[in-house]
Enzyme design. Structure first.
Site, PDB file in Angstrom:
ATOM      1  N   PHE A   1       0.844  -1.199   0.000  1.00  0.00           N
ATOM      2  CA  PHE A   1       0.000   0.000   0.000  1.00  0.00           C
ATOM      3  C   PHE A   1       0.885   1.258   0.000  1.00  0.00           C
ATOM      4  O   PHE A   1       1.917   1.284   0.663  1.00  0.00           O
ATOM      5  CB  PHE A   1      -0.910  -0.024   1.232  1.00  0.00           C
ATOM      6  CG  PHE A   1      -1.974   1.024   1.193  1.00  0.00           C
ATOM      7  CD1 PHE A   1      -3.091   0.878   0.392  1.00  0.00           C
ATOM      8  CD2 PHE A   1      -1.848   2.182   1.947  1.00  0.00           C
ATOM      9  CE1 PHE A   1      -4.074   1.854   0.341  1.00  0.00           C
ATOM     10  CE2 PHE A   1      -2.831   3.168   1.902  1.00  0.00           C
ATOM     11  CZ  PHE A   1      -3.943   2.998   1.100  1.00  0.00           C
TER      12      PHE A   1
ATOM     13  N   ASP B   1       1.389  -5.481   8.151  1.00  0.00           N
ATOM     14  CA  ASP B   1       0.282  -4.530   8.019  1.00  0.00           C
ATOM     15  C   ASP B   1      -1.000  -5.370   7.975  1.00  0.00           C
ATOM     16  O   ASP B   1      -1.197  -6.173   7.053  1.00  0.00           O
ATOM     17  CB  ASP B   1       0.450  -3.709   6.727  1.00  0.00           C
ATOM     18  CG  ASP B   1      -0.658  -2.669   6.546  1.00  0.00           C
ATOM     19  OD1 ASP B   1      -1.792  -2.925   6.984  1.00  0.00           O
ATOM     20  OD2 ASP B   1      -0.390  -1.615   5.950  1.00  0.00           O
TER      21      ASP B   1
ATOM     22  N   TYR C   1     -11.027   0.990  10.757  1.00  0.00           N
ATOM     23  CA  TYR C   1     -12.244   1.477  10.085  1.00  0.00           C
ATOM     24  C   TYR C   1     -12.739   0.539   8.987  1.00  0.00           C
ATOM     25  O   TYR C   1     -13.731   0.813   8.336  1.00  0.00           O
ATOM     26  CB  TYR C   1     -12.047   2.901   9.522  1.00  0.00           C
ATOM     27  CG  TYR C   1     -10.747   3.124   8.782  1.00  0.00           C
ATOM     28  CD1 TYR C   1     -10.562   2.667   7.484  1.00  0.00           C
ATOM     29  CD2 TYR C   1      -9.686   3.782   9.400  1.00  0.00           C
ATOM     30  CE1 TYR C   1      -9.370   2.870   6.816  1.00  0.00           C
ATOM     31  CE2 TYR C   1      -8.483   3.999   8.736  1.00  0.00           C
ATOM     32  CZ  TYR C   1      -8.326   3.535   7.445  1.00  0.00           C
ATOM     33  OH  TYR C   1      -7.142   3.732   6.782  1.00  0.00           O
ATOM     34  N   LYS C   2     -12.016  -0.576   8.739  1.00  0.00           N
ATOM     35  CA  LYS C   2     -12.477  -1.513   7.706  1.00  0.00           C
ATOM     36  C   LYS C   2     -13.345  -2.588   8.379  1.00  0.00           C
ATOM     37  O   LYS C   2     -14.509  -2.355   8.648  1.00  0.00           O
ATOM     38  CB  LYS C   2     -11.282  -2.114   6.978  1.00  0.00           C
ATOM     39  CG  LYS C   2     -10.407  -1.072   6.267  1.00  0.00           C
ATOM     40  CD  LYS C   2      -9.262  -1.750   5.540  1.00  0.00           C
ATOM     41  CE  LYS C   2      -8.207  -0.781   5.023  1.00  0.00           C
ATOM     42  NZ  LYS C   2      -8.667   0.162   4.020  1.00  0.00           N
TER      43      LYS C   2
ATOM     44  N   ARG D   1     -12.876  -3.779  -6.868  1.00  0.00           N
ATOM     45  CA  ARG D   1     -12.711  -4.655  -5.697  1.00  0.00           C
ATOM     46  C   ARG D   1     -14.088  -4.922  -5.113  1.00  0.00           C
ATOM     47  O   ARG D   1     -14.849  -3.995  -4.843  1.00  0.00           O
ATOM     48  CB  ARG D   1     -11.850  -3.972  -4.630  1.00  0.00           C
ATOM     49  CG  ARG D   1     -10.399  -3.873  -4.987  1.00  0.00           C
ATOM     50  CD  ARG D   1      -9.551  -3.479  -3.785  1.00  0.00           C
ATOM     51  NE  ARG D   1     -10.098  -2.344  -3.035  1.00  0.00           N
ATOM     52  CZ  ARG D   1      -9.463  -1.749  -2.026  1.00  0.00           C
ATOM     53  NH1 ARG D   1      -8.274  -2.182  -1.643  1.00  0.00           N
ATOM     54  NH2 ARG D   1     -10.005  -0.723  -1.386  1.00  0.00           N
TER      55      ARG D   1
HETATM   56  C1  LIG Z   1      -2.783  -1.803   3.651  1.00  0.00           C
HETATM   57  C2  LIG Z   1      -3.072  -0.417   4.130  1.00  0.00           C
HETATM   58  N1  LIG Z   1      -2.182   0.221   4.924  1.00  0.00           N
HETATM   59  C3  LIG Z   1      -2.428   1.469   5.387  1.00  0.00           C
HETATM   60  C4  LIG Z   1      -3.607   2.136   5.062  1.00  0.00           C
HETATM   61  C5  LIG Z   1      -3.987   3.509   5.479  1.00  0.00           C
HETATM   62  O1  LIG Z   1      -3.380   4.227   6.428  1.00  0.00           O
HETATM   63  P1  LIG Z   1      -4.170   5.414   7.152  1.00  0.00           P
HETATM   64  O2  LIG Z   1      -5.197   4.805   8.060  1.00  0.00           O
HETATM   65  O3  LIG Z   1      -3.109   6.160   7.867  1.00  0.00           O
HETATM   66  O4  LIG Z   1      -4.824   6.243   6.099  1.00  0.00           O
HETATM   67  C6  LIG Z   1      -4.546   1.497   4.240  1.00  0.00           C
HETATM   68  C7  LIG Z   1      -5.802   2.203   3.885  1.00  0.00           C
HETATM   69  O5  LIG Z   1      -6.657   1.772   3.187  1.00  0.00           O
HETATM   70  C8  LIG Z   1      -4.265   0.200   3.767  1.00  0.00           C
HETATM   71  O6  LIG Z   1      -5.153  -0.425   2.977  1.00  0.00           O
END
Ligand SMILES: Cc1ncc(COP(=O)(O)O)c(C=O)c1O
Length: 417
Positions: free
Chosen positions: A139, A216, A241-242, A390
């Site tokens: 990401f 992650d 938030y997911k 997606r």
């Molecule tokens: C794999 C991954 N890492 C990090 C993030 C996002 O980071 P942040 O919450 O700081 O925007 C996302 C956001 O969709 C993500 O999918």
């Protein structure tokens, strides 16, 4: 676990979404979707992998937060609950979804900031090593943070080149990590393809070269069970938030294995992570345990909604959630074979559920336009440039019938839209 294959046999015919009502009626988690706030405009929400839906019960939690905790108890609530919330909530999240014993998980910051803190801490703990390894399709925030830290600390970023329909394999990690590697960073579920990496094997492969590993967990927390402690994971970061339904901008969580908590030192020293928070001392002394990974005032409002989702996850159980996630993604594959492949759509996710998270990505040159038609009609997948859709499946809120409506709408938009 064996390596993923690039091709696979099509999913069995008839196992698709045709029998969606029947599948909903047989679903052991069938009562859960009605506990989420319904949308008057949306007929199929297929983007829970970006933003989970709110629970009805969260309205009451917000109401009582305003009237009681904030409105009535006022600043006393810091002593009564809020001060410890990043750690108590972290422990609950760790126990229910991560396989983490208490005292190793904290809820704080944004994902990006937490990634910075733990990645910087990890590379500084291996000063004799010169490289950070990650894949070239991780990401963007992960890649950018690593690029910045590498520049800051004079390190080299070594990229693993991945097939964008899949993700990082154990073999690739074994070939790339070396005694120069300070840290390997991998997404458990790849944001683009939904590929599910083998956390246990990859962690072991990196450890055998003496490297630390950070996972992650943004696309797996709350939907794929993990055993962070048992699999020897060093560090993990994820968003809430997911699949944890914390709401837009809810904070991240960070996991640091107990054995590393005094060895690594996070770089953003703030008063809330100090040993004597209200001592107002001249110099920083880190607090014992996970508190030292906190920097400033915890985002309490952002930690409300996820508490209700954790209650739901506790009630449903992670194994049942994972089982339904697999069934939902299998249903997408069956539909793909029957109705989308004949229209020239490509599958850009693994066929084998052992290597698949909770979203399926399909590709077609028309999808940018198709997605606009879908959104206008209350069908909400998520478009990824240049041509990917997606389909995100959130097992506690997505029904098989809703999924069928969404998939049929894609065919309709492609053929008549
Ligand atoms: C794999 C991954 N890492 C990090 C993030 C996002 O980071 P942040 O919450 O700081 O925007 C996302 C956001 O969709 C993500 O999918």
């Amino acid at each position: 676990m064996t390596s993923p294959t690039l091709s696979g046999s099509p999913a069995s015919a008839g196992a698709g979404t045709g029998d969606a009502e029947l599948r909903d009626s047989l679903d052991p988690l069938a009562t859960f979707p009605s506990r989420f706030v319904p949308s008057a405009e949306v007929v199929a929400y297929l983007d829970g992998n970006s933003l989970g839906r709110p629970l009805k019960v969260t309205k009451d939690r917000f109401g009582s937060f305003i009237e009681q905790q904030w409105g009535s108890r006022l600043i006393r609530s810091w002593d009564e609950e809020w001060f410890e919330l990043p750690l108590t909530l972290g422990d609950r999240l760790g126990a229910l979804t991560l396989g983490a014993a208490a005292g190793q998980t904290v809820v704080a910051d944004s994902t990006t900031v937490m990634l910075y803190k733990l990645i910087r801490a990890a590379v500084d703990a291996r000063p004799d090593r010169t490289e950070i390894v990650l894949d070239d399709d991780n990401f963007p925030t992960d890649r950018f943070i690593i690029e910045g830290i590498a520049r800051e600390r004079g390190l080299t970023v070594r990229y693993i080149t991945v097939d964008k329909r899949y993700g990082v394999t154990t073999d690739q990690v074994s070939e790339t990590v070396s005694d120069a590697t300070a840290l390997l960073v991998v997404s458990h579920v790849a944001y683009r393809s939904g590929y599910l990496a083998d956390m246990q094997e990859i962690t072991a492969a990196a450890h055998s070269a003496g490297a630390l590993v950070l996972w992650d967990l943004c696309h797996s927390a709350g939907v794929i069970p993990t055993e962070l402690d048992a699999w020897g994971v060093d560090l993990a970061v994820g968003c809430t938030y997911k699949y944890l339904n914390g709401g837009p901008g809810s904070p991240a969580f960070g996991y640091v294995a107990s054995r590393l908590q005094t060895e690594i030192e996070q770089p953003i020293w703030g008063w809330m992570g100090a040993a004597d928070v209200f001592g107002m001392r001249v110099e920083y002394q880190p607090a014992p345990g996970m508190r030292r990974f906190i920097s400033g005032t915890p985002p309490v409002v952002g930690m409300l909604a996820m508490q209700d989702m954790l209650d739901l996850i506790d009630e449903a159980g992670m194994d049942a959630i994972r089982a339904k996630s697999i069934e939902l993604t299998e249903a997408v594959l069956s539909f793909f074979d029957e109705k989308l492949a004949p229209l020239g759509v490509e599958l850009a996710s693994p066929r084998d559920s052992a290597f698949r998270g909770s979203h399926v990505t399909i590709r077609h040159e028309s999808f940018k336009a198709v997605n606009e038609v879908l959104w206008e009609n209350g069908v909400i997948p998520d478009f990824r440039n240049p041509d990917g859709l997606r389909i995100g499946l959130s097992p506690l809120s997505t029904t098989f019938s809703e999924l069928r409506v969404g998939l049929e709408a894609i065919v309709e938009a492609m053929t008549h839209g």
